[in-house]
Scaffold this motif. Structure first.
Motif, PDB file in Angstrom:
ATOM      1  N   LEU A   1      -5.657  -8.108  25.049  1.00 20.06           N
ATOM      2  CA  LEU A   1      -5.074  -6.737  26.093  1.00 20.06           C
ATOM      3  C   LEU A   1      -4.018  -5.825  25.205  1.00 20.06           C
ATOM      4  O   LEU A   1      -3.535  -4.121  25.626  1.00 20.06           O
ATOM      5  CB  LEU A   1      -4.628  -7.526  26.965  1.00 20.06           C
ATOM      6  N   HIS A   2      -3.462  -6.387  24.340  1.00 22.32           N
ATOM      7  CA  HIS A   2      -2.280  -5.488  23.792  1.00 22.32           C
ATOM      8  C   HIS A   2      -3.033  -4.508  22.711  1.00 22.32           C
ATOM      9  O   HIS A   2      -2.477  -3.455  22.883  1.00 22.32           O
ATOM     10  CB  HIS A   2      -1.559  -6.372  22.658  1.00 22.32           C
ATOM     11  N   ALA A   3      -4.691  -4.512  22.214  1.00 16.95           N
ATOM     12  CA  ALA A   3      -5.038  -3.675  22.130  1.00 16.95           C
ATOM     13  C   ALA A   3      -4.941  -2.799  22.387  1.00 16.95           C
ATOM     14  O   ALA A   3      -5.419  -1.364  22.353  1.00 16.95           O
ATOM     15  CB  ALA A   3      -6.255  -4.302  21.222  1.00 16.95           C
ATOM     16  N   LEU A   4      -5.754  -3.252  23.501  1.00 11.66           N
ATOM     17  CA  LEU A   4      -6.176  -1.766  24.485  1.00 11.66           C
ATOM     18  C   LEU A   4      -5.151  -1.705  24.748  1.00 11.66           C
ATOM     19  O   LEU A   4      -5.041  -0.033  25.181  1.00 11.66           O
ATOM     20  CB  LEU A   4      -6.624  -2.628  26.071  1.00 11.66           C
ATOM     21  N   GLY A   5      -3.587  -2.003  25.149  1.00 10.56           N
ATOM     22  CA  GLY A   5      -2.577  -0.985  26.215  1.00 10.56           C
ATOM     23  C   GLY A   5      -2.300   0.126  24.797  1.00 10.56           C
ATOM     24  O   GLY A   5      -1.728   1.267  25.047  1.00 10.56           O
ATOM     25  N   ASP A   6      -2.413   0.115  23.280  1.00  3.13           N
ATOM     26  CA  ASP A   6      -1.312   0.296  21.885  1.00  3.13           C
ATOM     27  C   ASP A   6      -2.607   1.288  21.904  1.00  3.13           C
ATOM     28  O   ASP A   6      -2.051   2.907  21.828  1.00  3.13           O
ATOM     29  CB  ASP A   6      -1.751  -0.029  20.844  1.00  3.13           C
ATOM     30  N   SER A   7      -4.373   1.025  22.146  1.00  7.56           N
ATOM     31  CA  SER A   7      -4.711   2.394  22.076  1.00  7.56           C
ATOM     32  C   SER A   7      -5.247   3.314  23.417  1.00  7.56           C
ATOM     33  O   SER A   7      -4.824   5.116  22.962  1.00  7.56           O
ATOM     34  CB  SER A   7      -6.767   1.752  22.142  1.00  7.56           C
ATOM     35  N   TRP A   8      -5.080   2.650  24.850  1.00  6.48           N
ATOM     36  CA  TRP A   8      -5.041   4.290  25.858  1.00  6.48           C
ATOM     37  C   TRP A   8      -2.902   4.419  26.148  1.00  6.48           C
ATOM     38  O   TRP A   8      -4.101   5.619  26.286  1.00  6.48           O
ATOM     39  CB  TRP A   8      -5.271   2.853  27.402  1.00  6.48           C
ATOM     40  N   SER A   9      -2.824   3.840  25.445  1.00  6.63           N
ATOM     41  CA  SER A   9      -0.979   4.414  25.577  1.00  6.63           C
ATOM     42  C   SER A   9      -0.954   5.535  24.726  1.00  6.63           C
ATOM     43  O   SER A   9      -0.234   6.140  24.487  1.00  6.63           O
ATOM     44  CB  SER A   9       0.251   3.691  25.643  1.00  6.63           C
ATOM     45  N   GLY A  10      -1.582   5.298  23.254  1.00  8.09           N
ATOM     46  CA  GLY A  10      -2.012   6.933  22.846  1.00  8.09           C
ATOM     47  C   GLY A  10      -0.866   5.601  21.288  1.00  8.09           C
ATOM     48  O   GLY A  10      -0.867   7.021  20.012  1.00  8.09           O
ATOM     49  N   LYS A  11      -0.316   4.280  20.775  1.00  6.30           N
ATOM     50  CA  LYS A  11       0.424   4.511  19.642  1.00  6.30           C
ATOM     51  C   LYS A  11      -0.737   4.036  18.785  1.00  6.30           C
ATOM     52  O   LYS A  11      -0.220   3.766  17.429  1.00  6.30           O
ATOM     53  CB  LYS A  11       1.021   2.811  20.400  1.00  6.30           C
ATOM     54  N   THR A  12      -2.010   3.916  18.945  1.00  2.00           N
ATOM     55  CA  THR A  12      -3.340   3.285  18.137  1.00  2.00           C
ATOM     56  C   THR A  12      -4.676   4.389  18.462  1.00  2.00           C
ATOM     57  O   THR A  12      -4.375   5.217  19.849  1.00  2.00           O
ATOM     58  CB  THR A  12      -4.026   2.035  17.495  1.00  2.00           C
ATOM     59  N   ASP A  13      -5.281   4.894  17.408  1.00  2.00           N
ATOM     60  CA  ASP A  13      -6.149   5.708  17.058  1.00  2.00           C
ATOM     61  C   ASP A  13      -6.857   5.371  18.789  1.00  2.00           C
ATOM     62  O   ASP A  13      -7.935   3.865  18.426  1.00  2.00           O
ATOM     63  CB  ASP A  13      -6.900   5.877  16.096  1.00  2.00           C
ATOM     64  N   ASP A  14      -7.279   6.399  19.929  1.00  2.00           N
ATOM     65  CA  ASP A  14      -8.186   5.669  20.782  1.00  2.00           C
ATOM     66  C   ASP A  14      -9.684   6.990  20.764  1.00  2.00           C
ATOM     67  O   ASP A  14      -9.613   8.063  21.440  1.00  2.00           O
ATOM     68  CB  ASP A  14      -7.765   6.110  21.905  1.00  2.00           C
ATOM     69  N   PRO A  15     -10.798   6.790  19.945  1.00  2.58           N
ATOM     70  CA  PRO A  15     -11.319   7.535  20.024  1.00  2.58           C
ATOM     71  C   PRO A  15     -12.238   8.484  21.604  1.00  2.58           C
ATOM     72  O   PRO A  15     -12.660   9.350  21.813  1.00  2.58           O
ATOM     73  CB  PRO A  15     -12.947   7.085  19.749  1.00  2.58           C
ATOM     74  N   TYR A  16     -11.922   6.927  22.464  1.00  2.24           N
ATOM     75  CA  TYR A  16     -12.823   7.578  24.232  1.00  2.24           C
ATOM     76  C   TYR A  16     -11.192   8.665  25.204  1.00  2.24           C
ATOM     77  O   TYR A  16     -11.488   8.600  25.990  1.00  2.24           O
ATOM     78  CB  TYR A  16     -13.157   6.442  24.607  1.00  2.24           C
TER      79      TYR A  16
END
Length: 323
Positions: free
Chosen positions: A283-298
């Motif tokens: 869930l933390h990985a999803l949150g970081d990706s979706w909020s822009g803290k990490t790369d989100d290709p989608y």
């Protein structure tokens, strides 16, 4: 939409993602107890046993060659043979088991509560969009428009004016009528529950795609641990018929053995907190990706931002029909 208002909506989307992740994290203990207790694990395996009897031993035998091929592919890419390396890394790691599909389904529909399609099954609830719409900046804008729409929703003249305004979007007649109905339903839901209920207005496709990718990266169920002893089972002089019969029996026995071991081990691992911790990391990985803290290709955040902005534009358009 004014730039200041758009920035407020962007902040609301970011905060909505954070509150959504927090709400999902709070559900983890109940989710683990429901699906990884003895009864929960047995229920999951009961739905998948007959489908996985042959897949489990095949995956076990294939695991080592697949691992070696992926490793060789990585080395080839590092040495400059990019095309060869890419082909090797594209080799499948194994067949997707029904158990894995069941785990994915309950994660996406019960823990995450996001839209997903899996074969004949479809879930449409979008808890993430709901959290975003409940943020004060978005809720305040929606409230004014939805109250006006609900007050006039029973008027045939309003419905005609609404469809005329929506036609400016260049929709077909059927789509305009359906969209008008969805907006009136949305307003009725707001009047009943005092909050916007998105329903079919969710960003299902992008979310489902991103989740499939994230689930593949963050698998937490037991991996295939059997297989190294497989090639020593048959003597060199065994006949083809004996090998075929023994292989079939061994595949069935292995599938049942792995199923029984999972039913026993899942509750033990759940008690240690292993599954809970892995779900938290997921869930933390999803949150970081979706909020822009990490790369989100989608670009999930952008997808939801566009969806919310479109919804607000449609509500404004619908409100014009009131006037």
């Amino acid at each position: 939409m004014e730039q200041d208002e758009r920035r407020l909506i962007e902040v609301a989307v970011t905060r909505g993602i954070a509150t959504y992740v927090a709400s999902r994290t709070a559900k983890i203990p109940e989710f683990v107890e429901q699906h990884f207790s003895f009864r929960g694990a047995l229920a999951l395996q009961r739905r998948s046993l007959l489908h996985d009897i042959y897949k489990v031993p095949v995956n076990a035998v294939w695991a080592l060659p697949a691992f070696a091929a992926h490793g060789m592919g990585y080395l080839c890419e590092k040495l400059g043979a990019v095309q060869v390396g890419a082909r090797l890394r594209r080799l499948p790691s194994g067949m997707t088991t029904r158990y894995q599909e069941e785990i994915n389904w309950v994660i996406q529909t019960e823990l995450l509560e996001l839209p997903v399609s899996q074969g004949p099954r479809t879930a449409t609830k979008d808890a993430l969009l709901q959290h975003i719409l409940e943020e004060p900046e978005v809720a305040a804008v929606c409230a004014d428009y939805l109250a006006d729409i609900e007050a006039h929703s029973q008027s045939p003249a309003f419905r005609q004016a609404l469809e005329a305004n929506l036609a400016e979007y260049g929709k077909t007649r059927l789509a305009v009528s359906e969209l008008a109905g969805n907006l009136i339903t949305l307003a009725s839901g707001y009047a009943a529950f005092q909050k916007a209920t998105p329903g079919l207005l969710s960003a299902s496709t992008a979310t489902a795609t991103a989740l499939a990718q994230q689930l593949a990266i963050n698998q937490f169920w037991l991996g295939n641990t059997l297989g190294a002893w497989y090639y020593g089972v048959f003597p060199a002089s065994a006949s083809v018929g004996l090998i075929a019969a023994s292989t079939g029996a061994l595949m069935v026995a292995t599938g049942i053995l792995v199923t029984l071991s999972t039913v026993v081990l899942d509750p033990l691992l759940a008690k240690t907190g292993l599954y809970g911790k892995r779900l938290e990391r997921f869930l933390h990985a999803l949150g970081d990706s979706w909020s822009g803290k990490t790369d989100d290709p989608y670009r999930i955040k952008d997808q939801y931002l566009v969806r919310v902005l479109d919804l607000l534009d449609l509500l404004k358009l619908a409100a014009r029909a009131v006037g």
